[in-house]
Write a protein that holds these residues in place. Sequence first.
Motif, PDB file in Angstrom:
ATOM      1  N   SER A 276       0.839  -1.197   0.000  1.00 11.30           N
ATOM      2  CA  SER A 276       0.000   0.000   0.000  1.00 11.30           C
ATOM      3  C   SER A 276       0.876   1.249   0.000  1.00 11.30           C
ATOM      4  N   ARG A 277       0.204   2.389   0.065  1.00 12.03           N
ATOM      5  CA  ARG A 277       0.918   3.670   0.144  1.00 12.03           C
ATOM      6  C   ARG A 277       1.878   3.674   1.329  1.00 12.03           C
ATOM      7  N   LEU A 278       1.401   3.132   2.462  1.00 10.19           N
ATOM      8  CA  LEU A 278       2.216   3.117   3.680  1.00 10.19           C
ATOM      9  C   LEU A 278       3.490   2.283   3.485  1.00 10.19           C
ATOM     10  N   SER A 279       3.406   1.185   2.716  1.00 15.57           N
ATOM     11  CA  SER A 279       4.591   0.340   2.468  1.00 15.57           C
ATOM     12  C   SER A 279       5.664   1.144   1.735  1.00 15.57           C
ATOM     13  N   ILE A 280       5.246   1.856   0.690  1.00 19.97           N
ATOM     14  CA  ILE A 280       6.237   2.572  -0.135  1.00 19.97           C
ATOM     15  C   ILE A 280       6.813   3.751   0.643  1.00 19.97           C
TER      16      ILE A 280
END
Length: 348
Positions: free
Chosen positions: A194-198
Motif C-alpha cells: 500500500s501507500r504506507l509500504s512505499i
Amino acid sequence: MAARGKVAAFNLPPLPTVGEIIKLFRLQAQKQLSQNFLLDLRLTDKIVRQAGKLKNAHVCEVGPGPGGITRSILNADVEQLLLVEKDPRFIPGLQMLSEAAPGKVRIVHGDILTFKMEKAFPKHLKKNWEDEPPNIHIIGNLPFSVSTPLIIKWLENVSKKNGPFIYGRTQMTLTFQKEVAERLTANTGGKQRSRLSIMSQHLCTVENRFVIPGQAFVPKPEVDVAVVHFTPLVQPKIQQPFELVEKVVRSAFQFRRKHCFRGIETLFPESERLKKTEELMMAADVDPTLRPFQLSMSHFRNLCNTYRKMCEEDPSLFAYNYREELKQKKRQHLPKSISQTEQTEEEN
Ligand SMILES: C[S@@+](CC[C@H](N)C(=O)[O-])C[C@H]1O[C@@H](n2cnc3c(N)ncnc32)[C@H](O)[C@@H]1O
C-alpha cells in the motif's frame, strides 16, 4: 512477573510494580481513549529489546501510561528518558517511577503529535552527531489512531535533508494494529502492499518483529497488535521531495484493484490526462497493466523522477489536485469525468 527486585540490575532502587501504580492512583483504562495496558514485564522487556542496545542511549517513550514499558527502559540503563503522556492521570505514577533514576527522566504532559521532538534533546547531541551519531530511540505502545499519523509525521521529517537532525538518526519501535504492520512491511506483489509500504520502505528499514496476543493487554483490544521497528536509511530509495513522492504513490494506489494506469492518470488534469499518463509511464518504463501492489520500489523511483521532470517543464502540473477537483464537482453536482465515476478505492 512484576517482581520488585528484578529492576535492581543497574542499582536502581526497587520500583513499584505497574499493578501497584494502577491501584495507588486508581488508573482505570479509558476505553474511549483506546487505552490498553501491558502489565507483563516479560513482554515489555521484549518490546524494549527490539530497539537494540539502549545503554547510554537517549530514549523518548510515547504514551507511557502506567509505566510498564517505562520500567523496562529504565532497566536498560539509558542515559536519558523523556516521557510524553497526554493523559494527566498518569503523571504522578510516572513521577514515582522516575525517582528511581534521579536526573535521568523528564516527564512531559503533552500530545506527541504536536510535540517538537527536536527541541527535547540536549544541545551537545546536535553538535557532535557528525563525528559520533547519537543513539536515539522512540519507543511506544500508543493508540493505533495516534501511531499511524505519528509515523507519517516522523517519515516526513526523516525525508528532510536540512530538517531537524534527530529524525534521520532516530530509530523507532512502535506497536500497530497487526494489519497496519503488514501493510508497513509488505513486499512487491504482496496483497497488503500500500501507500504506507512505499512511504516507509523508501526511507527506512522496516521490520515486523513480533505479534502480541490481545489477551496480554488490559483491557483486551479487539485486534491483534504487532511490534514494528524502523531504522532510517542513510539515503532514501527515492531521492525526491516527500510531497512529490507522496503524491505519486497516492495516485498509484487510488484504484487498488485496477491497472495502475487508472490511478496514475489522476496526477494530471482531465484535458491532458491520457497523453501525459502515457508519456509518464513510457518514460518511466512501467507496464500500465500492472496492479498497484505489483509496482516495485524502482518503478516508483522512475515514476517520481519522470514526474519531477514533467513538473519542471510545466510547474502548473504539481499544483493539480484530483481529490480537490472531485470534491468541488460533488459540491457543484457537476458530471464527473469517466475516470472519476468509479468510487475511489484509495487507502493508507
Ligand atoms: C494503549 S495505552 C498504552 C500505555 C502503556 N504504554 C502500556 O503499554 O501499558 C496508550 C497510552 O498513550 C497515551 N496517549 C494517547 N494519545 C497520546 C498522544 N497523542 N500523545 C501522548 N500520549 C498519548 C494514552 O494516554 C495511554 O497512556
